[in-house]
Design a protein around this motif. Structure first.
Motif, PDB file in Angstrom:
ATOM      1  N   THR A  59       0.800  -1.219   0.000  1.00  0.00           N
ATOM      2  CA  THR A  59       0.000   0.000   0.000  1.00  0.00           C
ATOM      3  C   THR A  59       0.835   1.273   0.000  1.00  0.00           C
ATOM      4  N   ALA A  60       2.146   1.155  -0.003  1.00  0.00           N
ATOM      5  CA  ALA A  60       3.005   2.328   0.093  1.00  0.00           C
ATOM      6  C   ALA A  60       3.007   3.116  -1.210  1.00  0.00           C
ATOM      7  N   ALA A  61       2.879   4.424  -1.089  1.00  0.00           N
ATOM      8  CA  ALA A  61       2.901   5.286  -2.267  1.00  0.00           C
ATOM      9  C   ALA A  61       3.580   6.603  -1.928  1.00  0.00           C
ATOM     10  N   PRO A  62       4.834   6.796  -2.378  1.00  0.00           N
ATOM     11  CA  PRO A  62       5.470   8.088  -2.147  1.00  0.00           C
ATOM     12  C   PRO A  62       4.847   9.150  -3.044  1.00  0.00           C
ATOM     13  N   ARG A  63       4.973  10.380  -2.630  1.00  0.00           N
ATOM     14  CA  ARG A  63       4.376  11.459  -3.402  1.00  0.00           C
ATOM     15  C   ARG A  63       5.245  11.795  -4.610  1.00  0.00           C
ATOM     16  N   ALA A  64       4.638  12.342  -5.636  1.00  0.00           N
ATOM     17  CA  ALA A  64       5.373  12.773  -6.827  1.00  0.00           C
ATOM     18  C   ALA A  64       6.170  14.028  -6.491  1.00  0.00           C
ATOM     19  N   MET A  65       7.328  14.200  -7.147  1.00  0.00           N
ATOM     20  CA  MET A  65       8.168  15.357  -6.862  1.00  0.00           C
ATOM     21  C   MET A  65       9.010  15.703  -8.075  1.00  0.00           C
ATOM     22  N   ASN A  66       9.471  16.947  -8.090  1.00  0.00           N
ATOM     23  CA  ASN A  66      10.359  17.374  -9.169  1.00  0.00           C
ATOM     24  C   ASN A  66      11.804  17.083  -8.779  1.00  0.00           C
ATOM     25  N   ALA A  67      12.760  17.453  -9.636  1.00  0.00           N
ATOM     26  CA  ALA A  67      14.169  17.131  -9.402  1.00  0.00           C
ATOM     27  C   ALA A  67      14.708  17.823  -8.147  1.00  0.00           C
ATOM     28  N   GLY A  68      14.333  19.076  -7.916  1.00  0.00           N
ATOM     29  CA  GLY A  68      14.800  19.793  -6.730  1.00  0.00           C
ATOM     30  C   GLY A  68      14.299  19.161  -5.446  1.00  0.00           C
ATOM     31  N   GLN A  69      13.017  18.798  -5.444  1.00  0.00           N
ATOM     32  CA  GLN A  69      12.473  18.128  -4.266  1.00  0.00           C
ATOM     33  C   GLN A  69      13.115  16.766  -4.064  1.00  0.00           C
ATOM     34  N   ALA A  70      13.333  16.037  -5.148  1.00  0.00           N
ATOM     35  CA  ALA A  70      13.964  14.719  -5.042  1.00  0.00           C
ATOM     36  C   ALA A  70      15.374  14.850  -4.451  1.00  0.00           C
ATOM     37  N   PHE A  71      16.120  15.874  -4.868  1.00  0.00           N
ATOM     38  CA  PHE A  71      17.459  16.072  -4.319  1.00  0.00           C
ATOM     39  C   PHE A  71      17.378  16.388  -2.821  1.00  0.00           C
ATOM     40  N   GLY A  72      16.466  17.285  -2.433  1.00  0.00           N
ATOM     41  CA  GLY A  72      16.314  17.636  -1.020  1.00  0.00           C
ATOM     42  C   GLY A  72      15.901  16.447  -0.168  1.00  0.00           C
ATOM     43  N   TYR A  73      14.941  15.678  -0.651  1.00  0.00           N
ATOM     44  CA  TYR A  73      14.509  14.500   0.100  1.00  0.00           C
ATOM     45  C   TYR A  73      15.588  13.422   0.096  1.00  0.00           C
ATOM     46  N   GLY A  74      16.377  13.352  -0.987  1.00  0.00           N
ATOM     47  CA  GLY A  74      17.506  12.425  -1.006  1.00  0.00           C
ATOM     48  C   GLY A  74      18.558  12.822   0.020  1.00  0.00           C
ATOM     49  N   LEU A  75      18.805  14.125   0.133  1.00  0.00           N
ATOM     50  CA  LEU A  75      19.758  14.616   1.127  1.00  0.00           C
ATOM     51  C   LEU A  75      19.279  14.299   2.544  1.00  0.00           C
ATOM     52  N   LEU A  76      17.995  14.541   2.799  1.00  0.00           N
ATOM     53  CA  LEU A  76      17.445  14.213   4.118  1.00  0.00           C
ATOM     54  C   LEU A  76      17.479  12.712   4.372  1.00  0.00           C
ATOM     55  N   SER A  77      17.215  11.918   3.324  1.00  0.00           N
ATOM     56  CA  SER A  77      17.273  10.457   3.475  1.00  0.00           C
ATOM     57  C   SER A  77      18.683  10.004   3.794  1.00  0.00           C
ATOM     58  N   ALA A  78      19.668  10.586   3.117  1.00  0.00           N
ATOM     59  CA  ALA A  78      21.061  10.236   3.388  1.00  0.00           C
ATOM     60  C   ALA A  78      21.447  10.635   4.812  1.00  0.00           C
ATOM     61  N   LEU A  79      20.978  11.795   5.269  1.00  0.00           N
ATOM     62  CA  LEU A  79      21.267  12.237   6.631  1.00  0.00           C
ATOM     63  C   LEU A  79      20.621  11.305   7.653  1.00  0.00           C
ATOM     64  N   LEU A  80      19.376  10.914   7.406  1.00  0.00           N
ATOM     65  CA  LEU A  80      18.729   9.949   8.304  1.00  0.00           C
ATOM     66  C   LEU A  80      19.434   8.596   8.228  1.00  0.00           C
ATOM     67  N   GLY A  81      19.936   8.246   7.048  1.00  0.00           N
ATOM     68  CA  GLY A  81      20.693   7.003   6.909  1.00  0.00           C
ATOM     69  C   GLY A  81      21.981   7.041   7.712  1.00  0.00           C
ATOM     70  N   LEU A  82      22.683   8.170   7.667  1.00  0.00           N
ATOM     71  CA  LEU A  82      23.892   8.320   8.490  1.00  0.00           C
ATOM     72  C   LEU A  82      23.555   8.235   9.973  1.00  0.00           C
ATOM     73  N   THR A  83      22.436   8.832  10.347  1.00  0.00           N
ATOM     74  CA  THR A  83      21.993   8.754  11.741  1.00  0.00           C
ATOM     75  C   THR A  83      21.707   7.315  12.125  1.00  0.00           C
ATOM     76  N   SER A  84      21.050   6.570  11.233  1.00  0.00           N
ATOM     77  CA  SER A  84      20.756   5.168  11.515  1.00  0.00           C
ATOM     78  C   SER A  84      22.028   4.340  11.645  1.00  0.00           C
ATOM     79  N   VAL A  85      22.981   4.576  10.764  1.00  0.00           N
ATOM     80  CA  VAL A  85      24.252   3.841  10.836  1.00  0.00           C
ATOM     81  C   VAL A  85      24.975   4.170  12.140  1.00  0.00           C
ATOM     82  N   PHE A  86      24.946   5.432  12.556  1.00  0.00           N
ATOM     83  CA  PHE A  86      25.576   5.817  13.814  1.00  0.00           C
ATOM     84  C   PHE A  86      24.887   5.142  14.998  1.00  0.00           C
ATOM     85  N   VAL A  87      23.558   5.092  14.984  1.00  0.00           N
ATOM     86  CA  VAL A  87      22.833   4.429  16.069  1.00  0.00           C
ATOM     87  C   VAL A  87      23.136   2.927  16.067  1.00  0.00           C
TER      88      VAL A  87
END
Length: 181
Positions: A59-87
């Motif tokens: 049932t998962a459905a991410p929202r549609a986004m443009n290239a700028g939004q995708a880059f920003g959300y990718g950056l936030l995802s990478a930051l959360l990923g680094l946080t997860s790896v640190f934890v």
């Protein structure tokens, strides 16, 4: 008759999926930023759809986004990923330096050691302090996975500011952790 001790419970599967989801956030975030730079945000949405389907089901459905939004959300995802790896690193350290403290610390027990001056007291104190920390870290990994899921789905307005605050706080915590080494 099914043996309940040999089959993992739904709760333990969720924890395992949250840990794996957290480990995958960093590469997915980096690939999303690369997709955005290459001008292919729909590829990022498909990648997130597969990741969310793993965590939540079909049932998962991410929202549609443009290239700028995708880059920003990718950056936030990478930051959360680094946080997860640190934890995850903190979980490993808490296990090694907590319940198994006596196997990794071979020197004499100093009077200032937690639980000292005896080796048994120090081992017990380290174990009793580490076990709640390990449980808290596992819940933190589950919370990071839930926050990222809400971020990608774009369901609520408070998620983006909360993600930014968590990212900045985790960078500051990591920096302070490095300074005490």
């Amino acid at each position: 008759m099914t043996d309940t001790l040999t089959r993992p419970t739904t709760e333990s599967r969720r924890r395992g999926r949250s840990v794996l989801y957290g480990a995958l956030l960093l590469p997915v975030g980096v690939l999303t930023m690369a997709d955005a730079i290459l001008g292919e945000p729909e590829t990022a949405v498909r990648r997130w759809r597969r990741l969310l389907a793993y965590r939540l089901g079909a049932t998962a459905a991410p929202r549609a986004m443009n290239a700028g939004q995708a880059f920003g959300y990718g950056l936030l995802s990478a930051l959360l990923g680094l946080t997860s790896v640190f934890v995850m690193l903190l979980v490993v350290l808490a296990v090694v330096r907590g319940p198994f403290w006596g196997f990794v610390e071979h020197g004499p027990v100093q009077p200032g050691t937690w639980g000292g001056p005896t080796r048994a007291g120090a081992w017990t104190a380290h174990a009793l302090i580490a076990v709640p920390c390990i449980i808290a870290f596992l819940f933190a990994l589950r919370g990071i996975a839930a926050l990222h899921t809400l971020l990608v789905q774009g369901a609520r307005r408070w998620v983006l500011p909360a993600t930014i605050v968590l990212g900045v706080a985790s960078l500051l915590f990591f920096w302070s952790w490095l300074q005490q080494l």
